[in-house]
Design an enzyme around this catalytic site. Structure first.
Site, PDB file in Angstrom:
ATOM      1  N   GLN A 200      18.104  32.508  39.782  1.00 17.80           N
ATOM      2  CA  GLN A 200      16.771  32.767  39.241  1.00 17.80           C
ATOM      3  C   GLN A 200      16.647  34.244  38.848  1.00 17.80           C
ATOM      4  O   GLN A 200      15.703  34.638  38.200  1.00 17.80           O
ATOM      5  CB  GLN A 200      15.703  32.423  40.288  1.00 17.80           C
ATOM      6  CG  GLN A 200      15.679  30.962  40.686  1.00 17.80           C
ATOM      7  CD  GLN A 200      14.758  30.724  41.877  1.00 17.80           C
ATOM      8  OE1 GLN A 200      13.544  30.665  41.740  1.00 17.80           O
ATOM      9  NE2 GLN A 200      15.349  30.648  43.057  1.00 17.80           N
ATOM     10  N   ASN A 201      17.636  35.042  39.265  1.00 19.19           N
ATOM     11  CA  ASN A 201      17.579  36.483  39.038  1.00 19.19           C
ATOM     12  C   ASN A 201      17.906  36.848  37.591  1.00 19.19           C
ATOM     13  O   ASN A 201      18.723  36.197  36.955  1.00 19.19           O
ATOM     14  CB  ASN A 201      18.537  37.206  39.995  1.00 19.19           C
ATOM     15  CG  ASN A 201      18.180  36.927  41.434  1.00 19.19           C
ATOM     16  OD1 ASN A 201      17.074  36.472  41.747  1.00 19.19           O
ATOM     17  ND2 ASN A 201      19.123  37.172  42.329  1.00 19.19           N
ATOM     18  N   VAL A 202      17.247  37.897  37.127  1.00 24.26           N
ATOM     19  CA  VAL A 202      17.478  38.380  35.757  1.00 24.26           C
ATOM     20  C   VAL A 202      18.383  39.613  35.759  1.00 24.26           C
ATOM     21  O   VAL A 202      18.697  40.142  34.702  1.00 24.26           O
ATOM     22  CB  VAL A 202      16.130  38.676  35.064  1.00 24.26           C
ATOM     23  CG1 VAL A 202      15.338  37.387  34.862  1.00 24.26           C
ATOM     24  CG2 VAL A 202      15.299  39.718  35.821  1.00 24.26           C
ATOM     25  N   ASP A 203      18.798  40.047  36.966  1.00 19.39           N
ATOM     26  CA  ASP A 203      19.748  41.171  37.022  1.00 19.39           C
ATOM     27  C   ASP A 203      21.160  40.661  36.718  1.00 19.39           C
ATOM     28  O   ASP A 203      21.390  39.452  36.671  1.00 19.39           O
ATOM     29  CB  ASP A 203      19.686  41.855  38.397  1.00 19.39           C
ATOM     30  CG  ASP A 203      20.145  40.963  39.552  1.00 19.39           C
ATOM     31  OD1 ASP A 203      19.399  40.800  40.535  1.00 19.39           O
ATOM     32  OD2 ASP A 203      21.268  40.407  39.458  1.00 19.39           O
TER      33      ASP A 203
ATOM     34  N   HIS B 262      16.126  32.030  34.617  1.00 23.05           N
ATOM     35  CA  HIS B 262      14.901  32.738  34.217  1.00 23.05           C
ATOM     36  C   HIS B 262      15.171  33.888  33.252  1.00 23.05           C
ATOM     37  O   HIS B 262      14.331  34.780  33.085  1.00 23.05           O
ATOM     38  CB  HIS B 262      14.151  33.237  35.464  1.00 23.05           C
ATOM     39  CG  HIS B 262      13.681  32.119  36.338  1.00 23.05           C
ATOM     40  ND1 HIS B 262      13.365  32.288  37.660  1.00 23.05           N
ATOM     41  CD2 HIS B 262      13.490  30.801  36.083  1.00 23.05           C
ATOM     42  CE1 HIS B 262      12.997  31.122  38.181  1.00 23.05           C
ATOM     43  NE2 HIS B 262      13.058  30.199  37.243  1.00 23.05           N
TER      44      HIS B 262
ATOM     45  N   GLY C 247      18.473  33.491  49.555  1.00 19.96           N
ATOM     46  CA  GLY C 247      17.425  34.443  49.215  1.00 19.96           C
ATOM     47  C   GLY C 247      16.399  33.996  48.203  1.00 19.96           C
ATOM     48  O   GLY C 247      16.105  34.700  47.247  1.00 19.96           O
TER      49      GLY C 247
ATOM     50  N   TYR D  66       9.410  45.705  31.862  1.00 15.32           N
ATOM     51  CA  TYR D  66      10.811  45.270  31.808  1.00 15.32           C
ATOM     52  C   TYR D  66      11.749  46.419  31.461  1.00 15.32           C
ATOM     53  O   TYR D  66      12.904  46.417  31.877  1.00 15.32           O
ATOM     54  CB  TYR D  66      10.959  44.079  30.861  1.00 15.32           C
ATOM     55  CG  TYR D  66      10.324  42.839  31.443  1.00 15.32           C
ATOM     56  CD1 TYR D  66       9.041  42.439  31.049  1.00 15.32           C
ATOM     57  CD2 TYR D  66      10.966  42.104  32.428  1.00 15.32           C
ATOM     58  CE1 TYR D  66       8.428  41.341  31.631  1.00 15.32           C
ATOM     59  CE2 TYR D  66      10.357  41.003  33.015  1.00 15.32           C
ATOM     60  CZ  TYR D  66       9.085  40.621  32.603  1.00 15.32           C
ATOM     61  OH  TYR D  66       8.470  39.549  33.207  1.00 15.32           O
TER      62      TYR D  66
HETATM   63  N1  APR Z   1      18.750  38.617  52.158  1.00 15.53           N
HETATM   64  C1  APR Z   1      18.425  37.315  51.871  1.00 15.53           C
HETATM   65  N2  APR Z   1      17.164  36.902  51.553  1.00 15.53           N
HETATM   66  C2  APR Z   1      16.202  37.854  51.564  1.00 15.53           C
HETATM   67  C3  APR Z   1      16.457  39.219  51.853  1.00 15.53           C
HETATM   68  C4  APR Z   1      17.819  39.576  52.155  1.00 15.53           C
HETATM   69  N3  APR Z   1      18.160  40.829  52.440  1.00 15.53           N
HETATM   70  N4  APR Z   1      15.270  39.904  51.770  1.00 15.53           N
HETATM   71  C5  APR Z   1      14.315  38.985  51.439  1.00 15.53           C
HETATM   72  N5  APR Z   1      14.870  37.762  51.329  1.00 15.53           N
HETATM   73  C6  APR Z   1      14.235  36.489  50.981  1.00 15.53           C
HETATM   74  C7  APR Z   1      12.770  36.346  51.393  1.00 15.53           C
HETATM   75  O1  APR Z   1      12.651  35.901  52.730  1.00 15.53           O
HETATM   76  C8  APR Z   1      12.270  35.305  50.395  1.00 15.53           C
HETATM   77  O2  APR Z   1      12.436  33.984  50.899  1.00 15.53           O
HETATM   78  O3  APR Z   1      14.244  36.364  49.585  1.00 15.53           O
HETATM   79  C9  APR Z   1      13.190  35.492  49.180  1.00 15.53           C
HETATM   80  C10 APR Z   1      12.523  36.141  47.984  1.00 15.53           C
HETATM   81  O4  APR Z   1      11.530  35.270  47.510  1.00 15.53           O
HETATM   82  P1  APR Z   1      10.727  35.629  46.170  1.00 15.53           P
HETATM   83  O5  APR Z   1      10.328  37.040  46.207  1.00 15.53           O
HETATM   84  O6  APR Z   1       9.674  34.587  46.037  1.00 15.53           O
HETATM   85  O7  APR Z   1      11.841  35.498  45.035  1.00 15.53           O
HETATM   86  P2  APR Z   1      12.413  34.186  44.315  1.00 15.53           P
HETATM   87  O8  APR Z   1      12.373  33.009  45.217  1.00 15.53           O
HETATM   88  O9  APR Z   1      13.717  34.545  43.740  1.00 15.53           O
HETATM   89  O10 APR Z   1      11.334  34.008  43.143  1.00 15.53           O
HETATM   90  C11 APR Z   1      11.507  32.968  42.228  1.00 15.53           C
HETATM   91  O11 APR Z   1       9.643  33.692  40.937  1.00 15.53           O
HETATM   92  O12 APR Z   1       8.542  35.555  40.346  1.00 15.53           O
HETATM   93  C12 APR Z   1       9.314  34.540  39.843  1.00 15.53           C
HETATM   94  O13 APR Z   1      10.780  34.418  38.007  1.00 15.53           O
HETATM   95  C13 APR Z   1      10.590  35.046  39.242  1.00 15.53           C
HETATM   96  O14 APR Z   1      12.858  34.246  39.590  1.00 15.53           O
HETATM   97  C14 APR Z   1      11.648  34.565  40.234  1.00 15.53           C
HETATM   98  C15 APR Z   1      11.003  33.346  40.854  1.00 15.53           C
END
Ligand code: APR
Length: 228
Positions: free
Chosen positions: A87-90, A105, A170, A54
């Site tokens: 869901q983002n931590v940024d 999160h 996303g 982190y």
């Molecule tokens: N623009 C939009 N969406 C995008 C882009 C982009 N440029 N690039 C990738 N994606 C999409 C992918 O297709 C995917 O569906 O973003 C999504 C990312 O999915 P994950 O990596 O699973 O992220 P997320 O859904 O936010 O994860 C949820 O999981 O790991 C834990 O706590 C963590 O908050 C996180 C949670």
């Protein structure tokens, strides 16, 4: 009366700012074992590994900027009452200028006591073993790890219940309870889902925009503008 737009965002909205997503090719979870760096058990077993993971992500925040998709959500505030549930931590939504942001999160720029979850403070440095709270307990990242409760989920559900329009940007919709939030929007709520690899298809109230966040939000603003 301004319509209420509720926006659910995931790692994909920050991808074009240079922050890796979790499950895409070369995603964060490819390089790291989730159970080691994102569970309370992992922190128990190897706190230095977790703190370093982190620390690296917190440092990266100083090298990235909000992208046009973050900024387009701020533009929407001119004509709509906009609530963001991320869901983002940024901190890119806040740095873009969004007024109402709920972090489901946790946040990288906050830490808390490992014994008292309400003892939270803003933190922009690296966190080390031995950095303790006033009661002498190890400090930890203010992040919701797998298997831990999601304190803001009820608030987020209530916000979704008041949506006139729901926008999802996303997210792979694999992680609950966040992925279930869309079900709390009133039945007739139009839903727009922006993702280049959408996890669900168009149909009913759902319109999928299979594009990147920056391209997809341009389409969204045009659609909303046309629908007036
Ligand atoms: N623009 C939009 N969406 C995008 C882009 C982009 N440029 N690039 C990738 N994606 C999409 C992918 O297709 C995917 O569906 O973003 C999504 C990312 O999915 P994950 O990596 O699973 O992220 P997320 O859904 O936010 O994860 C949820 O999981 O790991 C834990 O706590 C963590 O908050 C996180 C949670």
């Amino acid at each position: 009366m301004k319509k209420h737009i509720v926006v659910l965002t995931g790692a994909g909205i920050s991808a074009e700012s240079g922050i890796k997503t979790f499950r895409d090719a070369d995603g964060l979870w490819e390089g790291h074992d989730v159970m080691e760096v994102a569970t309370p058990e992992g922190f128990e077993r190897n706190p230095e590994l977790v703190l370093d993971f982190y620390n690296q992500r917190r440092r990266q925040l100083n090298e990235v900027e909000p992208n046009q998709a973050h900024k387009d959500l701020v533009t929407l505030e001119r004509d709509y009452n906009v609530s963001i549930i991320t869901q983002n931590v940024d901190d890119l939504h806040e740095r873009a200028g969004s007024s109402n942001v709920i972090h489901l999160h946790g946040e990288l720029r906050k830490i808390r006591s490992s014994k008292n979850e309400n003892d939270i403070k803003v933190w922009n440095e690296d966190l080390h073993l031995g950095d303790n709270c006033k009661q002498g307990h190890q400090l930890r990242p203010h992040i919701v790890w797998f298997g831990e409760a999601v304190p803001m989920i009820e608030t987020a559900m209530d916000v979704c219940k008041q949506a006139d329009i729901l926008v999802i940007i996303g997210t792979s919709m694999q992680v609950y309870p966040a992925a279930g939030l869309m079900d709390y929007a009133p039945a007739d709520t139009p839903i727009f889902y922006i993702d280049p690899k959408p996890a669900i298809g168009s149909g009913g109230q759902i319109k999928v925009i299979p594009k990147s966040a920056t391209e997809g939000t341009v389409d969204l603003l045009n659609i909303l503008h046309k629908n007036g």
